[in-house]
Design a protein around this motif. Structure first.
Motif, short mmCIF file in Angstrom:
data_model
loop_
_atom_site.label_atom_id
_atom_site.label_comp_id
_atom_site.label_asym_id
_atom_site.label_seq_id
_atom_site.Cartn_x
_atom_site.Cartn_y
_atom_site.Cartn_z
N LEU A 122 0.81 -1.22 0.00
CA LEU A 122 0.00 0.00 0.00
C LEU A 122 0.84 1.27 0.00
CD1 LEU A 122 -3.03 -0.65 2.37
CD2 LEU A 122 -3.07 -0.13 -0.07
N ARG B 104 3.58 1.71 -1.62
CA ARG B 104 4.30 1.83 -2.90
C ARG B 104 3.69 2.99 -3.68
NH1 ARG B 104 8.32 -0.69 -3.04
NH2 ARG B 104 8.52 -2.71 -2.13
N PRO B 105 4.44 3.54 -4.64
CA PRO B 105 3.87 4.61 -5.49
C PRO B 105 2.61 4.12 -6.21
CG PRO B 105 6.24 4.47 -5.77
CD PRO B 105 5.84 3.29 -4.91
N LEU B 106 1.70 5.04 -6.43
CA LEU B 106 0.41 4.68 -7.02
C LEU B 106 0.54 4.05 -8.40
CD1 LEU B 106 -1.78 7.71 -5.90
CD2 LEU B 106 -1.73 5.39 -4.96
N ASP B 107 1.52 4.50 -9.18
CA ASP B 107 1.65 3.91 -10.52
C ASP B 107 2.05 2.44 -10.43
OD1 ASP B 107 4.16 4.63 -9.55
OD2 ASP B 107 4.98 5.00 -11.55
N GLU B 108 2.83 2.07 -9.42
CA GLU B 108 3.17 0.65 -9.25
C GLU B 108 1.95 -0.16 -8.85
OE1 GLU B 108 6.51 -0.54 -6.88
OE2 GLU B 108 7.64 1.23 -7.45
N LEU B 109 1.13 0.39 -7.94
CA LEU B 109 -0.09 -0.32 -7.55
C LEU B 109 -1.02 -0.49 -8.74
CD1 LEU B 109 -1.01 1.20 -4.07
CD2 LEU B 109 -0.29 -1.12 -4.59
N ALA B 110 -1.16 0.54 -9.54
CA ALA B 110 -2.05 0.47 -10.70
C ALA B 110 -1.53 -0.55 -11.72
CB ALA B 110 -2.17 1.84 -11.34
N GLY C 224 -8.73 0.05 -7.88
CA GLY C 224 -8.17 1.38 -7.67
C GLY C 224 -7.55 1.51 -6.29
N PRO C 225 -6.72 2.53 -6.08
CA PRO C 225 -6.06 2.71 -4.79
C PRO C 225 -7.04 2.85 -3.62
CG PRO C 225 -5.08 4.15 -6.43
CD PRO C 225 -6.27 3.51 -7.06
#
Length: 185
Positions: free
Chosen positions: A139, A141-147, A153-154
């Motif tokens: 959680l 991690r940078p949002l682009d990695e999660l996506a 969605g985050p």
């Protein structure tokens, strides 16, 4: 565990390890060659047996005998070669230690850190509480990695983590394992 499960990351790790070994071997060869060259350069050159004009062959041979006796005396002196040998060894050691030491200072800590993180992640993935910790780590991690690694969605991921939704926790734990290059099964 020395290498990632994901083929791309494993290939990069193997190439990196191979490059480190090749670098070390090349500098070891360079050090040995430098040692031999310094040792060879320090050897006295043999005197050419030239004819001296107007002295005749008998005097010519006598002068060469005297020169050879001087060479034997110089060779018998132990202090003549010790500084050269010390210089040759010191140069060879420095030629090896400096570049290989720099490589090890940069490459080895990263390699050891990944190995330790991968082993810890594998242990955590085996337990329910451990998977929750992996999910929490994912959680942050940078949002682009999660996506990139998750379809949700985050906001949905954070909500699922707060509610301890097993599907979301597993998805987040898998994100963290994939980030390390490990298989999720």
């Amino acid at each position: 565990m020395w290498y990632a499960h994901q083929p791309g990351r494993r290939a990069r790790q193997i190439i990196g390890d191979g490059a480190a070994l090749l670098w070390t071997a090349l500098w070891a060869v360079a050090a040995v060659v430098a040692h031999r060259l310094i040792t060879l350069a320090a050897r006295p050159a043999p005197h050419p047996r030239a004819r001296l004009p107007l002295l005749g062959p008998r005097m010519n041979g006598t002068l060469h005998d005297v020169a050879r006796a001087g060479d034997r005396l110089a060779d018998a002196a132990p202090s003549g070669s010790a500084p050269v040998q010390a210089l040759a060894v010191l140069a060879a050691v420095a030629l090896f230690v400096v570049p290989v030491g720099l490589l090890l200072a940069l490459w080895l800590p990263r390699r050891i850190r990944w190995t330790r993180q991968a082993a810890a992640a594998r242990e955590l993935a085996a337990t329910e509480d451990g998977r929750e910790l992996l999910a929490l780590r994912a959680l942050v991690r940078p949002l682009d990695e999660l996506a990139r690694f998750s379809d949700a969605g985050p906001g949905r991921l954070a909500e699922g983590w707060r509610e301890a939704d097993p599907a979301v926790l597993d998805a987040l734990a898998d994100v963290e394992l994939r980030h390390l290059g490990l298989s999720t099964s």
